[in-house]
Motif scaffolding. Structure first.
Motif, PDB file in Angstrom:
ATOM      1  N   SER A  70      52.779  14.385 -28.491  1.00  0.00           N
ATOM      2  CA  SER A  70      52.311  13.001 -28.528  1.00  0.00           C
ATOM      3  C   SER A  70      50.817  13.019 -28.801  1.00  0.00           C
ATOM      4  CB  SER A  70      52.599  12.298 -27.197  1.00  0.00           C
ATOM      5  OG  SER A  70      52.077  10.983 -27.197  1.00  0.00           O
ATOM      6  N   MET A  71      50.409  12.432 -29.921  1.00  0.00           N
ATOM      7  CA  MET A  71      49.015  12.450 -30.349  1.00  0.00           C
ATOM      8  C   MET A  71      48.523  11.019 -30.519  1.00  0.00           C
ATOM      9  SD  MET A  71      49.011  15.750 -30.553  1.00  0.00           S
ATOM     10  CE  MET A  71      47.335  15.975 -31.137  1.00  0.00           C
ATOM     11  N   GLY A  72      47.346  10.723 -29.977  1.00  0.00           N
ATOM     12  CA  GLY A  72      46.870   9.353 -30.087  1.00  0.00           C
ATOM     13  C   GLY A  72      45.362   9.239 -30.057  1.00  0.00           C
ATOM     14  N   TRP A  73      44.873   8.107 -30.551  1.00  0.00           N
ATOM     15  CA  TRP A  73      43.454   7.803 -30.571  1.00  0.00           C
ATOM     16  C   TRP A  73      43.200   6.544 -29.755  1.00  0.00           C
ATOM     17  CZ3 TRP A  73      40.259  11.359 -32.343  1.00  0.00           C
ATOM     18  CH2 TRP A  73      40.706  12.259 -33.322  1.00  0.00           C
ATOM     19  N   GLY A  74      42.244   6.616 -28.871  1.00  0.00           N
ATOM     20  CA  GLY A  74      41.845   5.436 -28.115  1.00  0.00           C
ATOM     21  C   GLY A  74      43.012   4.740 -27.471  1.00  0.00           C
ATOM     22  N   GLN A  75      43.155   3.446 -27.762  1.00  0.00           N
ATOM     23  CA  GLN A  75      44.238   2.644 -27.195  1.00  0.00           C
ATOM     24  C   GLN A  75      45.357   2.391 -28.202  1.00  0.00           C
ATOM     25  OE1 GLN A  75      44.398   1.698 -23.809  1.00  0.00           O
ATOM     26  NE2 GLN A  75      42.792   3.263 -23.872  1.00  0.00           N
ATOM     27  N   ALA A 397      48.636  18.625 -21.328  1.00  0.00           N
ATOM     28  CA  ALA A 397      48.097  17.340 -21.758  1.00  0.00           C
ATOM     29  C   ALA A 397      46.596  17.305 -21.543  1.00  0.00           C
ATOM     30  CB  ALA A 397      48.756  16.197 -20.991  1.00  0.00           C
ATOM     31  N   LEU A 398      45.908  16.580 -22.427  1.00  0.00           N
ATOM     32  CA  LEU A 398      44.460  16.477 -22.307  1.00  0.00           C
ATOM     33  C   LEU A 398      43.956  15.219 -22.984  1.00  0.00           C
ATOM     34  CD1 LEU A 398      42.938  17.442 -25.295  1.00  0.00           C
ATOM     35  CD2 LEU A 398      44.343  19.414 -24.687  1.00  0.00           C
ATOM     36  N   VAL A 399      42.768  14.823 -22.566  1.00  0.00           N
ATOM     37  CA  VAL A 399      42.028  13.766 -23.255  1.00  0.00           C
ATOM     38  C   VAL A 399      40.658  14.313 -23.611  1.00  0.00           C
ATOM     39  CG1 VAL A 399      43.165  11.774 -22.200  1.00  0.00           C
ATOM     40  CG2 VAL A 399      41.211  12.821 -21.051  1.00  0.00           C
ATOM     41  N   ASN A 400      40.077  13.755 -24.680  1.00  0.00           N
ATOM     42  CA  ASN A 400      38.677  14.002 -24.983  1.00  0.00           C
ATOM     43  C   ASN A 400      37.987  12.654 -24.945  1.00  0.00           C
ATOM     44  OD1 ASN A 400      36.248  14.055 -26.815  1.00  0.00           O
ATOM     45  ND2 ASN A 400      36.670  16.226 -26.575  1.00  0.00           N
ATOM     46  N   MET A 401      37.180  12.459 -23.909  1.00  0.00           N
ATOM     47  CA  MET A 401      36.565  11.168 -23.690  1.00  0.00           C
ATOM     48  C   MET A 401      35.525  10.841 -24.754  1.00  0.00           C
ATOM     49  SD  MET A 401      38.311  10.513 -20.961  1.00  0.00           S
ATOM     50  CE  MET A 401      37.590   9.036 -20.226  1.00  0.00           C
ATOM     51  N   LYS A 402      34.950  11.852 -25.402  1.00  0.00           N
ATOM     52  CA  LYS A 402      33.900  11.608 -26.389  1.00  0.00           C
ATOM     53  C   LYS A 402      34.447  11.110 -27.713  1.00  0.00           C
ATOM     54  CE  LYS A 402      30.130  14.535 -24.776  1.00  0.00           C
ATOM     55  NZ  LYS A 402      29.161  15.588 -25.158  1.00  0.00           N
ATOM     56  N   ILE A 403      35.549  11.683 -28.157  1.00  0.00           N
ATOM     57  CA  ILE A 403      36.078  11.274 -29.466  1.00  0.00           C
ATOM     58  C   ILE A 403      37.331  10.408 -29.343  1.00  0.00           C
ATOM     59  CG2 ILE A 403      35.086  13.273 -30.620  1.00  0.00           C
ATOM     60  CD1 ILE A 403      37.842  14.557 -30.678  1.00  0.00           C
ATOM     61  N   GLY A 404      37.735  10.107 -28.098  1.00  0.00           N
ATOM     62  CA  GLY A 404      38.856   9.194 -27.897  1.00  0.00           C
ATOM     63  C   GLY A 404      40.211   9.773 -28.238  1.00  0.00           C
ATOM     64  N   LEU A 405      40.382  11.075 -28.006  1.00  0.00           N
ATOM     65  CA  LEU A 405      41.625  11.750 -28.360  1.00  0.00           C
ATOM     66  C   LEU A 405      42.546  11.905 -27.154  1.00  0.00           C
ATOM     67  CD1 LEU A 405      43.332  13.531 -30.352  1.00  0.00           C
ATOM     68  CD2 LEU A 405      42.024  15.476 -29.456  1.00  0.00           C
ATOM     69  N   ARG A 406      43.835  11.673 -27.387  1.00  0.00           N
ATOM     70  CA  ARG A 406      44.879  11.992 -26.409  1.00  0.00           C
ATOM     71  C   ARG A 406      45.822  12.989 -27.059  1.00  0.00           C
ATOM     72  NH1 ARG A 406      46.001   6.484 -27.432  1.00  0.00           N
ATOM     73  NH2 ARG A 406      48.227   6.848 -27.624  1.00  0.00           N
ATOM     74  N   ALA A 407      46.203  14.022 -26.339  1.00  0.00           N
ATOM     75  CA  ALA A 407      47.124  15.013 -26.897  1.00  0.00           C
ATOM     76  C   ALA A 407      47.983  15.593 -25.786  1.00  0.00           C
ATOM     77  CB  ALA A 407      46.344  16.134 -27.589  1.00  0.00           C
ATOM     78  N   SER A 408      49.278  15.631 -26.002  1.00  0.00           N
ATOM     79  CA  SER A 408      50.168  16.218 -24.999  1.00  0.00           C
ATOM     80  C   SER A 408      51.364  16.866 -25.684  1.00  0.00           C
ATOM     81  CB  SER A 408      50.640  15.168 -23.986  1.00  0.00           C
ATOM     82  OG  SER A 408      51.242  14.057 -24.627  1.00  0.00           O
ATOM     83  N   LEU A 409      51.914  17.850 -25.014  1.00  0.00           N
ATOM     84  CA  LEU A 409      53.033  18.622 -25.559  1.00  0.00           C
ATOM     85  C   LEU A 409      54.066  18.845 -24.465  1.00  0.00           C
ATOM     86  CD1 LEU A 409      53.775  20.267 -28.236  1.00  0.00           C
ATOM     87  CD2 LEU A 409      53.137  22.273 -26.898  1.00  0.00           C
ATOM     88  N   PHE A 410      55.337  18.709 -24.839  1.00  0.00           N
ATOM     89  CA  PHE A 410      56.423  18.825 -23.868  1.00  0.00           C
ATOM     90  C   PHE A 410      57.521  19.743 -24.394  1.00  0.00           C
ATOM     91  CE2 PHE A 410      54.207  14.920 -23.207  1.00  0.00           C
ATOM     92  CZ  PHE A 410      54.179  14.741 -21.825  1.00  0.00           C
TER      93      PHE A 410
END
Length: 438
Positions: A70-75, A397-410
């Motif tokens: 699951s890959m996402g940017w910001g909201q 799973a992780l977030v990068n608060m600086k570039i607004g990245l969400r990334a998770s793997l299952f």
């Protein structure tokens, strides 16, 4: 596959639960992030996760039953990359609403629950634990870590909430420690986790106590492994924090999470016990033996369909890629998601920052080269802004608060280092970020 096939297979607890999983994503996260100055991403652009997709295609179906990224940017809504079925040889495809045992990815959720209470003034970051649980007022410490549990010295300083959040309280872990302290944890039922209904040779776990109160009370009678505030050592501290949360809030820990995090975040598929009506979405978990996958926790006989001994704040939740992405979205929204304020902005900023005591060095540990926040690893220097952790059965799973990245793997297999999934995922993410930047 018949359970008796495990009779000739010996697992060690440390082997089954080691690596970038229950023991955290560790160095696997060190490759992220690229700082905001080095990566200028237009958050309205369409991301192409070519390398992540290649990784999913490589592992899902064979050798693993499935994999969902699951890959996402910001909201923005996430992009889901999924392949495989809920179980090997099954017919139901895995996807955003499939259910996975997230194990230690429970820890950041527990950590953020504590940060909410700190933000509300009901708990203090540097408040002594003994002010909430008096049994921890006069702790003893093993003179030799993992040595005698009767040859002890007094603790030099009190355990604080900061210590519990960052694995610096000096507490042990049955999956980490050796010798008398490990044996005492098992004999006293201080077992904050579960794997299978199947009796797996070499994975003797004893009979767990049946409440968080009993867990906390029993733990207080045993010595610490290290002096509080001096050493980063993976531990039961987030499980103990569950007891702190329920004492301070006045409601059971699992109820607190459901009411204050899951419901306002819109996390409708996250539980300590999978409801009977949702078993059809639950993936199978596999043990890797000699390169072969054996089902150690099939969905229809999963231990997660039973009520747990108590809510394990360190490793007890089952969740879906959709739900965990919503938790990450809330963090990237500095406490808000879809217009709903779940937690305060300051609580998120502090919880995703380095909270380690100044004297603690993570070199040589599972948090090597990084700091630690509220239940999760945080990046330092060029990796600043990253916050996340992993789970023992192949999730991360992780977030990068600086570039607004969400990334998770299952995915679902144990031990997590049987395949290099935890290390490969951030590498794939960085490769895709580099391509986007170029």
């Amino acid at each position: 596959m018949a359970y008796r096939e495990f009779e000739d297979v010996a697992f060690s607890r440390r082997s089954l639960l080691r690596g970038g999983a229950w023991l955290g994503a560790g160095a696997a996260l060190a490759g992220l992030p690229m700082g905001a100055a080095a990566f200028a991403k237009d958050s309205t652009a369409s991301a192409t996760w070519t390398n992540v997709a290649a990784m999913v295609n490589k592992y899902a179906g064979s050798p693993l039953a499935n994999m969902v990224a699951s890959m996402g940017w910001g909201q923005q809504s996430p992009e889901i990359i999924a392949k495989g079925t809920l179980a090997l040889g099954g017919a139901t495809s895995a996807g955003i609403d499939s259910l996975y045992r997230i194990y230690s990815m429970t820890k950041p959720i527990t950590g953020m629950a504590a940060m909410m209470l700190i933000d509300e003034g009901k708990l203090g970051l540097d408040q002594p634990l003994a002010e909430i649980l008096p049994a921890y007022a006069n702790m003893k410490v093993q003179r030799t870590p993992d040595g005698s549990i009767t040859d002890t010295v007094p603790a030099d300083r009190p355990i604080t909430i900061r210590h519990l959040l960052t694995h610096t309280a000096g507490l042990g872990y049955g999956i980490i420690q050796k010798g008398p302290i490990k044996d005492a944890y098992e004999e006293m039922g201080l077992i904050p986790g579960q794997v299978s209904r199947i009796p797996i040779p070499g994975l003797g776990r004893g009979v767990p106590v049946t409440s968080l109160e009993a867990f906390a009370d029993g733990l207080a009678t045993l010595p610490l492994v290290y002096q509080p505030g001096t050493t980063w050592s993976y531990s039961v501290s987030l499980d103990l924090l569950g007891r702190v949360i329920e004492v301070v809030s006045g409601v059971p820990f699992d109820e607190y999470l459901a009411t204050n995090i899951f419901k306002p975040c819109g996390m409708t598929s996250t539980w300590f016990q999978v409801p009977e009506s949702e078993i059809g979405r639950l993936t199978a978990n596999y043990g890797v033996v000699g390169g072969a996958l054996l089902p150690i926790d099939p969905a229809n006989a999963s231990i997660y369909t039973l009520k747990p001994a108590f809510p394990f704040g360190g490793a007890g939740l089952v969740s879906s890629p959709r739900d965990y992405d919503r938790f990450l979205r809330m963090l990237l929204g500095y406490g808000k998601i879809d217009g709903t304020r779940v937690m305060g902005e300051l609580a998120v900023r502090v919880g995703t920052s380095n909270l380690l005591p100044e004297v603690v060095d993570t070199a040589g540990t599972f948090a090597d080269g990084a700091g630690f926040g509220a239940g999760g690893r945080v990046g330092l220097r060029e990796q600043a802004g990253t916050y996340g952790w992993g789970g023992a059965a192949g999730t991360v799973a992780l977030v990068n608060m600086k570039i607004g990245l969400r990334a998770s793997l299952f995915t679902q297999y144990m031990p997590s280092d049987a395949f290099p999934v935890h290390g490969a995922f951030p590498v794939a993410v960085v490769a895709d970020l580099s391509a986007m930047q170029g």
